[in-house]
Design an enzyme around this catalytic site. Structure first.
Site, mmCIF file in Angstrom:
data_model
loop_
_atom_site.group_PDB
_atom_site.id
_atom_site.type_symbol
_atom_site.label_atom_id
_atom_site.label_comp_id
_atom_site.label_asym_id
_atom_site.label_seq_id
_atom_site.Cartn_x
_atom_site.Cartn_y
_atom_site.Cartn_z
ATOM 1 N N GLU A 149 -56.585 5.054 23.190
ATOM 2 C CA GLU A 149 -56.518 6.404 22.613
ATOM 3 C C GLU A 149 -57.715 6.649 21.696
ATOM 4 O O GLU A 149 -57.547 6.921 20.495
ATOM 5 C CB GLU A 149 -55.205 6.592 21.859
ATOM 6 C CG GLU A 149 -53.987 6.526 22.781
ATOM 7 C CD GLU A 149 -52.670 6.862 22.079
ATOM 8 O OE1 GLU A 149 -52.629 6.770 20.850
ATOM 9 O OE2 GLU A 149 -51.713 7.225 22.764
ATOM 10 N N GLU A 305 -49.188 6.016 29.149
ATOM 11 C CA GLU A 305 -48.114 5.971 28.153
ATOM 12 C C GLU A 305 -47.288 7.240 28.227
ATOM 13 O O GLU A 305 -47.830 8.344 28.335
ATOM 14 C CB GLU A 305 -48.678 5.884 26.718
ATOM 15 C CG GLU A 305 -49.375 4.594 26.377
ATOM 16 C CD GLU A 305 -49.818 4.567 24.909
ATOM 17 O OE1 GLU A 305 -49.237 5.298 24.090
ATOM 18 O OE2 GLU A 305 -50.759 3.827 24.602
ATOM 19 N N TRP A 313 -43.017 9.975 15.807
ATOM 20 C CA TRP A 313 -44.118 10.433 14.963
ATOM 21 C C TRP A 313 -44.165 11.938 14.797
ATOM 22 O O TRP A 313 -45.042 12.452 14.111
ATOM 23 C CB TRP A 313 -45.459 9.909 15.501
ATOM 24 C CG TRP A 313 -45.568 9.881 16.982
ATOM 25 C CD1 TRP A 313 -45.371 8.802 17.797
ATOM 26 C CD2 TRP A 313 -45.879 10.973 17.845
ATOM 27 N NE1 TRP A 313 -45.556 9.154 19.110
ATOM 28 C CE2 TRP A 313 -45.872 10.475 19.175
ATOM 29 C CE3 TRP A 313 -46.167 12.321 17.641
ATOM 30 C CZ2 TRP A 313 -46.131 11.285 20.274
ATOM 31 C CZ3 TRP A 313 -46.432 13.127 18.739
ATOM 32 C CH2 TRP A 313 -46.403 12.605 20.032
#
Lengths: 671, 671, 671
Positions: A149, A305, A313
């Site tokens: 990421e 993912e 989050w």
């Protein structure tokens, strides 16, 4: 993952270092039970494999690799550089990134490094070399996963190291400081630079910063991250020349331009976390999937993912209701993915993501989530014929990260414009009509598409303008929306009247921008055709004073200062047609316009008369032609197939001509 | 203030240094007129008594003490260390606290010191020694008041001095860095520390910080303040061994755990500033008063500060309407206070609190406020028999500052959970029913209580789980609400299914958390009994997928993904009963459930059938048994007494069996 | 611009350096076509004329000046110091300003200098000397324009250079540190300073800062900017003694007190950017115009900047609808301006203001904006007789920047009070009634006014109190609103009961302030007279407990804690009358009260019975007496003239007694 992997892969992030080694055997047993074929390993293991500078400890990881290899599970092996260990910033605090306000970002979470830092890159490369040499010939190693990421938590840094790197980048881009002064229009506000040494990142300024400086800093910051990736890639290519390399992008992630990275990736990867509270999350996912596939020129890609259920989050995190994990996983496959992975395999007991769901939850195997995981694993394992097939859309939407960076600045007619919002607004009516599309950057060859949609592409080179003009002249159909083609690559307004690069093809001139107040709505007058329900509704956010220069008004503003002036136009040009919308049309009107434009262009849905909430896509290739039907709605839907076929997920023995999809249901029909 | 002071003290903060000495005589005269029996003096006098390092000027303060002593007014003497003088931070700028972003907090207001600063502590201790020696034998000296509102303005500091102190604290807590790595789960995100020297406070990070680090930093920061207090206390105990010592806490003040401080205080003190615009301010006050009393194990306590009328530090500051100062002062007495003091005696003309009301307002003695002060002073002087008596509740609510610090972090299923909100939501139905309660930490002996309520105690040690289980097994009644018993002392999830430490006593398992969206509400089905008004209503904020393992469902969810699954359960266990609520019940339903649970537990109100808005409490002791009735509503209320008695504030000669309380009225009935 | 310039000037900011020199000739040609008579030049040319330290390059600017001079266009010549070039902060980073949090403001926009910086001032003065000598005798030079929008982007700085300068300023103001301690009430919170060296700017503090420190820092910061201006002025006066000097202020700009600067300016200048989305933008403009004219004691003034159409720096920026540019330009003339200029002449292609409209838009001359510019240029060129005439209002509103700085602090009874809001609330009913007014500081001689209005003048010296008292005693009429006369010049509360300096003239005492909650509204009872529509309505935001001491209640509160107590009072005192409003009256009630007070005071409108939306003003002088009528509404309005006259903008040959103004229309009637 290679282009033809022989199956749709299924699995997730595997972090065995969180657990005592006695759990590892159970991991392998449960992976088999769940149908896991691939895992991503080692993403945050740097501090564990190099607990102090140069002290390598790979023994435990050898056992992890061996366990997976023995079980026949493929490994997408991370380079472990996503987050540096505490000792690195202790030794070199200058690697810590800084905000525009000069606030340092400290260790204690992740990715606390300045992307321009030579210290970080050097240590990362050293680690990658160790790793590559050690596992080059390991039978479980399938694909390299560089970093993780990129730019998620450190997208941009304003420190002195970054400043120096920015100056290097600018020297390469502009050659002379005079060239830079011209590009940045520094005459304004007495900003003329006399030497490159005077240039700084766009740190906190007394008022509006220089827009070209901000734009170039976005480009530079993206490039600094890319250089980190390329430094690692160089090692991997050298040590393991035959292995595919990827990195997992984040969806609609403004700091990182996936099209700029794509040439350096062998396979595209994406992380996408659906928001169960958002009833249109599948639309946003759909657009991100199409960006990812289009970046890779249509190649099968990896959903690297997603969450098995809830994330942790957001402010409030809903689990995925029953069936949604399956539905949204199939959506990725329907849009071209050949791998469906999750974060993560086993739910952590400690740390900042202990409440992020996992394939094996805190509650263990006797849980809804694990049951759904196993069912999906079985299902994905049963359709090897899908692997390697590809969608082939007839419609393209155009997006450009450069334009995004330029558009959303503060010194504009309206700061309420959003590149992502306008992309989704134009994406939705195609999606809902069952018309798959690519999402491409403006420098792609567009000739093969029947229709090209250009939503609010503020920054546009003359070359792009010329290409779009040629596309229409050659018979293409083009739909452009407001505030497009305004500024050049340096964010300077194209002289010659708005939107200069497109005036000829659109057959009009925009005299003035007329942004609307929050909540303000303008009624429209005019109809697309005579059928009911096709009356124009209204526009908000933005309007423009348009003068026709060849185009015809399809709808006019019906109130406000612009009453009676064109709002939507159509211009037959060369062998094609160019449409223009000078306001943000409401959802129903956007759909009506898009349907009309599409019919004009002969860009047909893959299924006619698709019920509300149902997505339809096609993949085809050596394995056959497959129609995917996904019911994103909460009621069952009946669909008449365009041709008879067999549902791979139902009874493949039965040929059907129609089917009823339950809510959240999926069908894959082979014709 | 000793445990039996012979009267309910009345007075306030006295700052004569704001005024020319000729005003001081008038002060004493007016104090007598107002019935003042105690003042707090010297709180912010450091810069005046030590105008430069080591240059002591106590002469003026001697006269203040003498004046008060001569008038028979007791002095709660502050140690003058609440705010350091400008010269200290000029000489030692490193004492200035820093935010997580690295912003220094400068002088110009108050409390601009890092709690870990050895420089601050050293200078404070030196001053306290001077003060203690000088006034040790002064006849007016009654009680030591250390510091002031610890952590009000400097609750946490992130500077390098704090960082070093944090490392010392961690070494003492964990011994080895390996122990810390395990406790903090540092394998996650490559955070493993190799030495203690690598550890920092949780400063600004790129994304979610390590939750255990954040939790430990809250513990450490509280402890750093406590060490400041203890350093001063050591001097006082040595020089004036017989004198009581206190410090004034702030209500519901997350950074400072009153239960951790209580063992070090001889008498508890609280500051509470009611918010006149908030119609439930008396509920919040009530809970804070009960925390304070419970921290001191029931001892009489001091309301050290409240406002005579308006404060000045909220965005909009209403005066207290007529009668409210009296009502809210009596509320403190009703809940166990033996001293009712104010900030401040005489309203300042300059400075940041010049618009904070005072006992002698800007307008002087011919004012409503001064008249109400004198009336209340007379009234409190007339009831010496109350002094030393104590409430003796049958119900306890459990709160834990450790859990508070862990609960309200950002990486949770929902960030909308609030420890204070959930405490008040469970406190309110008891308060309104006339059921006094203690508010205790989880390590208290609970066996004497008929009912224990545990609202959302996220962090719970195994020992606490075992104690609650034993409490029920032995016949206790327990009510637990959602998301309780999830993580251990290091904020690691207890393995074994949620909520592992309580699964046995509650007779259930929580399979998944299901937080709700903002505004989302789930209807419930099921009834507590057959009477009207007892139907369950709804829940919001949170829900959970519950599997019964012995408990019975009392109510079920009636819609949403969890429809048909238990929402509220009851489990007969051992000789007791354990209830569980898996959602946040609305106010009416919470009241209905609490009434039912209370009846089960035989925890009766002190007055049956209490009218809306009326509070009822009891104090008893050597002086007798007293029923306090306070009408917080805006209409008169009629109350039938549980037994005949005499109203100390009415006509004490008349025995009554019922009474009518006017709006804002108070009665103290001696049985 | 001199006091009698012979015409109403028309033009704008001219930045030819943004364009290649071949465009310059077209500029001059189009300026003539548009009727431009004056331009402002050179504002941001520093980096161009001094590309590196001491390397002067004025050749190009000579040609600009010559071109303008040849065309007979007057030049308002900027001193080019508004924004320093990058090399200056590269050589001297200490000139960069800092926020209270210590964040440095970096180059990349404009005005990145600390106003106290001796380095900045020295370099600015050196440049100004070059410029003054070079162009002293240039025939085009008309007026010096020092700096630009002082304090727009750098109003206050908290760096160490500023701190040292602040200490110098405080030494000059207070002489001794003891004097400062008294003035700042530093006894409070242990803030007593022992030396001046200990004093700092009000940087980020743990809690509420010292209000007197904050107040003095506002005064100091304004003065630091003024010293920059004066340093340049000294050079200009020396080199070009005969030329007028100005600087362009920003409207209602809290950091800069126009009354403090006015003695140092030969002509007042203002920038005002109407907000087309705000239907009351002309009211705000009106008040700003009156402040500007009043600061210059009635002299003709310059509207230095406004937008020809849209700006680009708000969140959403509407163009000016057709006719609005003309209407709002005429409004400035109606209120005393003799110059109407714009930012800017030709719209930029790059930089942060490329979307700010210009007289020559991106679209060129074939645009609505350029057409309207030319029409207005012609019109303004046709009325030379207006030049030098002046308004002569009978009513004054009082405002004081010192009070503004003191009022809007955080430690007050209510933080919701706004000096600008209360000014406009009292300005509006006068504007709408056709009653022109001055807006003056409290130390002006008020005797010539029939009515003086004092809205919420929190800080008031005893001298001001005495002057207002004398004004009423001598026959003046005074209207004062709530929370006025509370604190002295050091923001210490006046002892003696609120509002001590005005208790005698108002005939009352305020016992307590009673701020209201957000949204709270109190009904009033009582009537001003018996006519319909004059009933009192309500108040919000604020209330007060008032005791009458000679005044009569005109209205009382009808609910809440103050029910029955006076809300509005009238006090016949000496030969005059003093009114007081103890709450914020709603708009209709404010209008009713103002009409009544005005009638009492015999302060008549310039036109009776003005239709809604129409503004009426008068200018008179050697050139005659002119009635201006401006229709700010969206419907036509019929107006009966107070006397026959001729409309200069209509058919000047025809004498009329009434006229119909179209929406957005303007008439200038010569009587």
């Amino acid at each position: 993952m290679t282009a033809d992997t022989g199956r749709i892969h299924f699995g997730g992030d595997y972090n065995p270092d969180h657990w005592p080694e006695e759990v590892w055997a159970e991991d392998i047993r449960l992976m088999k039970e769940a149908g896991v074929s691939m895992v991503t390993a080692g993403i945050f293991s740097w501090a564990r494999v190099e607990p102090r500078p140069g002290a390598w400890d790979f023994g435990w990881f050898d056992r992890v690799m061996d366990n997976l290899g023995d079980a026949g599970i493929r490994v997408c092996l991370a380079t472990m550089t996503a987050s540096p260990p505490p000792w690195l910033s202790e030794l070199h605090p200058e690697i810590l990134p800084q905000t525009a306000e000069g606030v340092r970002k400290w260790p204690g979470s992740r990715q606390h490094y300045c992307p321009s830092s030579p210290v970080y890159r050097e240590h990362a490369v050293r680690l990658v070399e160790q790793l590559a040499i050690r596992y080059a010939d390991h039978p479980a190693l399938d694909t390299w996963h560089i970093g993780n990421e990129y730019g998620c938590s450190n997208p941009v840094c304003h420190c002195d190291v970054s400043a120096a790197d920015f100056r290097r980048w600018l020297r390469e881009r502009y050659g002379t400081v005079g060239g830079l002064n011209t590009a940045w229009a520094t005459t304004f506000w007495s900003q003329r630079y006399d030497t490159f040494e005077q240039i700084l990142p766009p740190r906190t300024t007394p008022t509006h910063p220089n827009p070209a400086q901000v734009l170039d800093y976005a480009r530079f910051s993206d490039d600094a991250l890319l250089q980190c990736y390329l430094a690692e890639k160089e090692v991997l290519r050298r040590v393991t020349p035959g292995l595919p390399i990827t990195t997992n992008h984040m969806p609609h992630h403004k700091p990182v331009d996936p099209y700029a990275w794509a040439p350096h990736e062998d396979v595209q990867s994406l992380d996408f976390y659906q928001e169960p509270f958002d009833s249109e999350t599948h639309l946003e996912a759909g657009a991100a999937f199409d960006v990812t596939r289009s970046a890779g020129a249509g190649r099968p890609w990896m959903l690297m993912e997603q969450a098995p259920s809830a994330v942790n989050w957001r402010a409030r995190n809903s689990p995925k209701p029953a069936g949604k994990m399956r539905l949204w996983s199939w959506q990725a496959v329907a849009q071209g993915a050949d791998a469906v992975l999750y974060f993560q395999w086993r739910q952590s007991l400690g740390g900042a993501e202990k409440f992020h769901s996992a394939m094996v939850p805190h509650g263990g195997t006797g849980t809804r989530v694990f049951r759904e995981v196993c069912e999906l694993g079985r299902e994905l394992g049963s359709v090897p014929q899908l692997a390697g097939t590809r969608p082939a859309p007839q419609v393209a939407l155009v997006i450009d990260w450069n334009s995004w960076w330029a558009l959303e600045q503060s010194s504009h007619p309206s700061s309420a414009l959003s590149q992502k919002e306008t992309l989704l607004r134009h994406y939705k009516p195609l999606f809902e009509a069952g018309v798959p599309c690519d999402v491409v950057p403006p420098d792609r060859d567009l000739t093969a598409y029947k229709l090209v949609v250009v939503p609010n592409l503020y920054l546009m080179s003359e070359a792009t303008g010329a290409a779009l003009t040629a596309y229409v002249r050659g018979g293409g159909h083009l739909l452009v929306s407001y505030f497009t083609g305004i500024s050049d690559e340096c964010d300077r307004v194209h002289p010659g009247g708005y939107p200069a690069p497109l005036r000829e093809v659109l057959g009009l001139r925009v005299e003035e921008f007329w942004p609307l107040a929050e909540g303000q709505r303008l009624a429209l007058r005019g109809a697309l055709d005579e059928g009911p329900g096709d009356e124009f509704g209204g526009g908000d956010l933005w309007s423009e004073a348009i003068d026709l220069e060849g185009a015809a008004a399809v709808a006019e503003f019906d109130d406000g200062e612009l009453a009676g002036r064109p709002a939507v136009t159509r211009h037959a040009y060369g062998d094609g047609v160019a449409w223009y919308a000078g306001t943000r049309l409401d959802a129903m009107t956007t759909r009506a316009l898009m349907d009309r434009v599409r019919e004009d262009a002969d860009a047909a849905p893959v299924v006619d008369g698709l019920p509300e909430g149902v997505q339809a896509t096609v993949r085809e290739g050596a394995g056959g032609r497959f129609l995917f039907l996904l019911n994103h709605g909460e009621v069952a839907a009946r669909i008449v197939l365009p041709a008879p076929g067999r549902d791979l997920l139902g009874d493949p023995a039965e040929e059907i001509t129609s089917l009823t999809l339950p809510a959240r249901g999926v069908a894959v029909v082979r014709h």
